[in-house]
Design a protein around this motif. Structure first.
Motif, PDB file in Angstrom:
ATOM      1  N   UNK A  98       0.772  -1.283   0.101  1.00 49.99           N
ATOM      2  CA  UNK A  98       0.174  -0.117   0.097  1.00 49.99           C
ATOM      3  C   UNK A  98       0.902   1.362   0.048  1.00 49.99           C
ATOM      4  N   UNK A  99       1.876   1.294   0.666  1.00 49.53           N
ATOM      5  CA  UNK A  99       2.738   2.366   0.996  1.00 49.53           C
ATOM      6  C   UNK A  99       3.421   2.566  -0.641  1.00 49.53           C
ATOM      7  N   UNK A 100       4.003   1.381  -1.096  1.00 51.01           N
ATOM      8  CA  UNK A 100       4.720   1.639  -2.349  1.00 51.01           C
ATOM      9  C   UNK A 100       3.719   2.187  -3.495  1.00 51.01           C
ATOM     10  N   UNK A 101       2.318   1.507  -3.529  1.00 53.04           N
ATOM     11  CA  UNK A 101       1.513   2.038  -4.355  1.00 53.04           C
ATOM     12  C   UNK A 101       1.333   3.541  -4.200  1.00 53.04           C
ATOM     13  N   UNK A 102       1.176   4.002  -3.046  1.00 53.83           N
ATOM     14  CA  UNK A 102       0.894   5.543  -2.735  1.00 53.83           C
ATOM     15  C   UNK A 102       2.165   6.227  -3.428  1.00 53.83           C
ATOM     16  N   UNK A 103       3.764   5.869  -2.845  1.00 52.27           N
ATOM     17  CA  UNK A 103       4.706   6.337  -3.346  1.00 52.27           C
ATOM     18  C   UNK A 103       4.693   6.243  -4.949  1.00 52.27           C
ATOM     19  N   UNK A 104       4.534   5.413  -5.814  1.00 55.79           N
ATOM     20  CA  UNK A 104       4.311   5.407  -7.121  1.00 55.79           C
ATOM     21  C   UNK A 104       3.307   6.567  -7.663  1.00 55.79           C
ATOM     22  N   UNK A 105       2.264   6.372  -7.012  1.00 61.24           N
ATOM     23  CA  UNK A 105       1.327   7.221  -7.643  1.00 61.24           C
ATOM     24  C   UNK A 105       1.878   8.757  -7.393  1.00 61.24           C
ATOM     25  N   UNK A 106       2.344   8.735  -6.245  1.00 59.55           N
ATOM     26  CA  UNK A 106       2.969  10.396  -5.997  1.00 59.55           C
ATOM     27  C   UNK A 106       4.132  10.732  -7.231  1.00 59.55           C
ATOM     28  N   UNK A 107       5.026   9.686  -7.281  1.00 62.69           N
ATOM     29  CA  UNK A 107       5.971   9.767  -8.435  1.00 62.69           C
ATOM     30  C   UNK A 107       5.453  10.074  -9.690  1.00 62.69           C
ATOM     31  N   UNK A 108       4.153   9.327 -10.118  1.00 65.27           N
ATOM     32  CA  UNK A 108       3.612   9.768 -11.529  1.00 65.27           C
ATOM     33  C   UNK A 108       3.013  10.990 -11.678  1.00 65.27           C
ATOM     34  N   UNK A 109       2.466  11.349 -10.479  1.00 64.35           N
ATOM     35  CA  UNK A 109       1.780  12.765 -10.524  1.00 64.35           C
ATOM     36  C   UNK A 109       2.909  13.728 -10.578  1.00 64.35           C
ATOM     37  N   UNK A 110       4.119  13.770 -10.097  1.00 65.55           N
ATOM     38  CA  UNK A 110       5.147  14.604 -10.181  1.00 65.55           C
ATOM     39  C   UNK A 110       5.677  14.608 -11.609  1.00 65.55           C
ATOM     40  N   UNK A 111       5.986  13.487 -12.118  1.00 66.49           N
ATOM     41  CA  UNK A 111       6.514  13.396 -13.682  1.00 66.49           C
ATOM     42  C   UNK A 111       5.391  14.095 -14.550  1.00 66.49           C
ATOM     43  N   UNK A 112       4.240  13.879 -14.275  1.00 61.40           N
ATOM     44  CA  UNK A 112       3.283  14.387 -15.306  1.00 61.40           C
ATOM     45  C   UNK A 112       3.340  15.872 -15.034  1.00 61.40           C
ATOM     46  N   UNK A 113       3.261  16.460 -13.780  1.00 63.65           N
ATOM     47  CA  UNK A 113       3.297  17.782 -13.729  1.00 63.65           C
ATOM     48  C   UNK A 113       4.504  18.429 -14.369  1.00 63.65           C
ATOM     49  N   UNK A 114       5.655  17.803 -14.194  1.00 60.90           N
ATOM     50  CA  UNK A 114       6.957  18.323 -14.592  1.00 60.90           C
ATOM     51  C   UNK A 114       6.955  18.273 -16.034  1.00 60.90           C
ATOM     52  N   UNK A 115       6.308  17.148 -16.694  1.00 61.10           N
ATOM     53  CA  UNK A 115       6.428  17.144 -18.083  1.00 61.10           C
ATOM     54  C   UNK A 115       5.596  18.246 -18.610  1.00 61.10           C
TER      55      UNK A 115
END
Length: 124
Positions: A98-115
């Protein structure tokens, strides 16, 4: 592609493997089978679609594919939450996933925002 892309490819693949190994430990019932199937599909889609996104031919294609990854990571978290709330498993592995899924979700949100931000800067 840089080393971080490979790190995230490895991380999403390892996440998929851990979730699949985890679901193998859940006892069978008709309802559990439905949830476990959904979880297996969404978790495996995270890594597979991330690899596909990395092969995107444009920023727009990358964003489109990465949005799918984000949706699948969030869906995976949803199914893990259901398993926890149904009390089918209450283990440190479930908490880790669950923690890893949360972290991955946050990472993908950040990548999308930055891109998207980088794309906006290019167009100005």
């Amino acid at each position: 592609m840089n080393y971080k892309d490979n790190d995230l490819k490895d991380r999403t693949k390892n996440f998929t493997l851990r979730v699949l190994n985890f679901v193998e430990t859940i006892e069978y019932s008709i309802v559990k089978k439905i949830i476990v199937n959904q979880l297996a599909k969404s978790c495996s889609s995270v890594g597979a679609n991330y690899r596909s996104a990395c092969r995107g031919r444009s920023d727009a294609e990358f964003i489109s594919k990465l949005n799918i990854v984000l949706e699948e990571a969030d869906e995976t978290l949803f199914w893990l939450e259901i398993i926890k709330e149904m009390k089918w498993k209450d283990t440190s592995e479930l908490d880790f996933l669950m923690n890893e899924a949360n972290q991955l979700t946050s990472i993908f949100v950040t990548i999308l925002k930055n891109t998207k931000s980088r794309m906006n800067l290019k167009s100005n």
